[in-house]
Design a protein around this motif. Sequence first.
Motif, PDB file in Angstrom:
ATOM      1  N   ARG A  76      43.740  50.995   5.419  1.00  0.00           N
ATOM      2  CA  ARG A  76      44.002  51.337   6.821  1.00  0.00           C
ATOM      3  C   ARG A  76      42.701  51.296   7.628  1.00  0.00           C
ATOM      4  O   ARG A  76      42.670  50.756   8.743  1.00  0.00           O
ATOM      5  CB  ARG A  76      44.635  52.730   6.888  1.00  0.00           C
ATOM      6  N   GLU A 117      50.340  48.650  -7.575  1.00  0.00           N
ATOM      7  CA  GLU A 117      49.863  48.444  -6.211  1.00  0.00           C
ATOM      8  C   GLU A 117      49.367  47.006  -6.024  1.00  0.00           C
ATOM      9  O   GLU A 117      48.667  46.719  -5.066  1.00  0.00           O
ATOM     10  CB  GLU A 117      48.716  49.419  -5.908  1.00  0.00           C
ATOM     11  N   THR A 176      47.467  56.731  -2.414  1.00  0.00           N
ATOM     12  CA  THR A 176      47.100  57.178  -1.065  1.00  0.00           C
ATOM     13  C   THR A 176      45.666  56.792  -0.743  1.00  0.00           C
ATOM     14  O   THR A 176      45.370  56.319   0.366  1.00  0.00           O
ATOM     15  CB  THR A 176      47.268  58.695  -0.957  1.00  0.00           C
ATOM     16  N   GLN A 187      57.127  61.432   5.940  1.00  0.00           N
ATOM     17  CA  GLN A 187      58.186  61.448   4.946  1.00  0.00           C
ATOM     18  C   GLN A 187      59.290  62.428   5.322  1.00  0.00           C
ATOM     19  O   GLN A 187      60.471  62.159   5.105  1.00  0.00           O
ATOM     20  CB  GLN A 187      57.603  61.809   3.568  1.00  0.00           C
ATOM     21  N   ARG A 211      45.419  53.060   0.032  1.00  0.00           N
ATOM     22  CA  ARG A 211      46.046  52.703   1.304  1.00  0.00           C
ATOM     23  C   ARG A 211      45.244  53.238   2.494  1.00  0.00           C
ATOM     24  O   ARG A 211      45.217  52.616   3.557  1.00  0.00           O
ATOM     25  CB  ARG A 211      47.487  53.216   1.334  1.00  0.00           C
ATOM     26  N   SER A 258      52.383  53.302   4.059  1.00  0.00           N
ATOM     27  CA  SER A 258      53.049  52.147   3.481  1.00  0.00           C
ATOM     28  C   SER A 258      51.998  51.243   2.834  1.00  0.00           C
ATOM     29  O   SER A 258      50.794  51.415   3.061  1.00  0.00           O
ATOM     30  CB  SER A 258      53.819  51.389   4.562  1.00  0.00           C
ATOM     31  N   PRO A 259      52.401  50.262   2.018  1.00  0.00           N
ATOM     32  CA  PRO A 259      51.427  49.382   1.358  1.00  0.00           C
ATOM     33  C   PRO A 259      50.476  48.676   2.315  1.00  0.00           C
ATOM     34  O   PRO A 259      49.351  48.338   1.933  1.00  0.00           O
ATOM     35  CB  PRO A 259      52.320  48.383   0.617  1.00  0.00           C
ATOM     36  N   ASP A 260      50.886  48.452   3.577  1.00  0.00           N
ATOM     37  CA  ASP A 260      50.010  47.786   4.538  1.00  0.00           C
ATOM     38  C   ASP A 260      49.207  48.777   5.383  1.00  0.00           C
ATOM     39  O   ASP A 260      48.607  48.412   6.401  1.00  0.00           O
ATOM     40  CB  ASP A 260      50.815  46.851   5.443  1.00  0.00           C
ATOM     41  N   TYR A 305      53.370  57.051   8.192  1.00  0.00           N
ATOM     42  CA  TYR A 305      54.690  57.528   8.574  1.00  0.00           C
ATOM     43  C   TYR A 305      54.898  58.922   8.005  1.00  0.00           C
ATOM     44  O   TYR A 305      54.172  59.364   7.097  1.00  0.00           O
ATOM     45  CB  TYR A 305      55.791  56.570   8.104  1.00  0.00           C
ATOM     46  N   ARG A 324      52.645  59.971   4.754  1.00  0.00           N
ATOM     47  CA  ARG A 324      52.629  58.909   3.752  1.00  0.00           C
ATOM     48  C   ARG A 324      52.086  57.638   4.395  1.00  0.00           C
ATOM     49  O   ARG A 324      52.063  57.500   5.624  1.00  0.00           O
ATOM     50  CB  ARG A 324      54.040  58.635   3.218  1.00  0.00           C
ATOM     51  N   HIS A 356      61.509  60.896   7.842  1.00  0.00           N
ATOM     52  CA  HIS A 356      62.316  59.874   7.166  1.00  0.00           C
ATOM     53  C   HIS A 356      63.519  60.516   6.480  1.00  0.00           C
ATOM     54  O   HIS A 356      64.650  60.016   6.587  1.00  0.00           O
ATOM     55  CB  HIS A 356      61.438  59.139   6.147  1.00  0.00           C
TER      56      HIS A 356
END
Length: 239
Positions: free
Chosen positions: A192, A166, A185, A225, A188, A217-219, A223, A215, A228
């Motif tokens: 957030r 990470e 998680t 899954q 992140r 994202s790294p930033d 989203y 889920r 997706h």
Amino acid sequence: MIFRHPKQDEIRALLADGLTNTAIRERTGADVSTVARLRADGGFGPATITRRGTRPHPKDAQIRRLLRKGLSNTAIATKLGVDRAAVRRIRKETGIPSPERQPLSLEEKWKQRTRPMEGGHLEWTGERVNASRTPVMRYKEATYTAAAIAFRQRTGRDPVGQAKAECGVHQCVAPDHVEDEPGRTRLREQLRILLGKGERPSSCRRGHDQGEHGRLSPDGVAYCQLCHVLGRTARKGAQ
């Protein structure tokens, strides 16, 4: 151009055995000055085998004591700062067998396949598999990801889900930089909140439960899954 004596390897072997410069000259025909230069260049100590017989090594008693304790030739040479050839000779004199080589532990084998990078990162130099070039290691008929071993070193347990770095460096395997899915998680979610994005929604726009399918994202962007996966499946079906 550096001159290499045609019998240089033989001379070095005789130096390691403890012969004098004169004795080596008689065996190889090389000048004493050449033998002396190779002795100095190779860091060989004084001869321990003379015409009068074998001269006791300056650390003979210490070497014998460590031999009886079961240390290897390399370990004794390193500990006492002596030539391994001298340790081998004294081992032969005492009749003490070499200790059985101990197999490397999982962590020791892993460490041999890492290389430090700037910033405390670790690069994997061992085996990689599949299209993503995932770092892996085989150990006792099992295969592990290098990141999973790194995670276990730091936490003392196996990762839950996939373990990966990470830190932002692709496929870094530094133990302090690797997280499993719950840890990833958690980090992140903290990011957030720090970015003012609040807690992630309980469901996506299609109504999927984000406690199960959500889920980040790294930033810190949330989203779904499941959305997706369904979208990817639909695109493949349309092709």
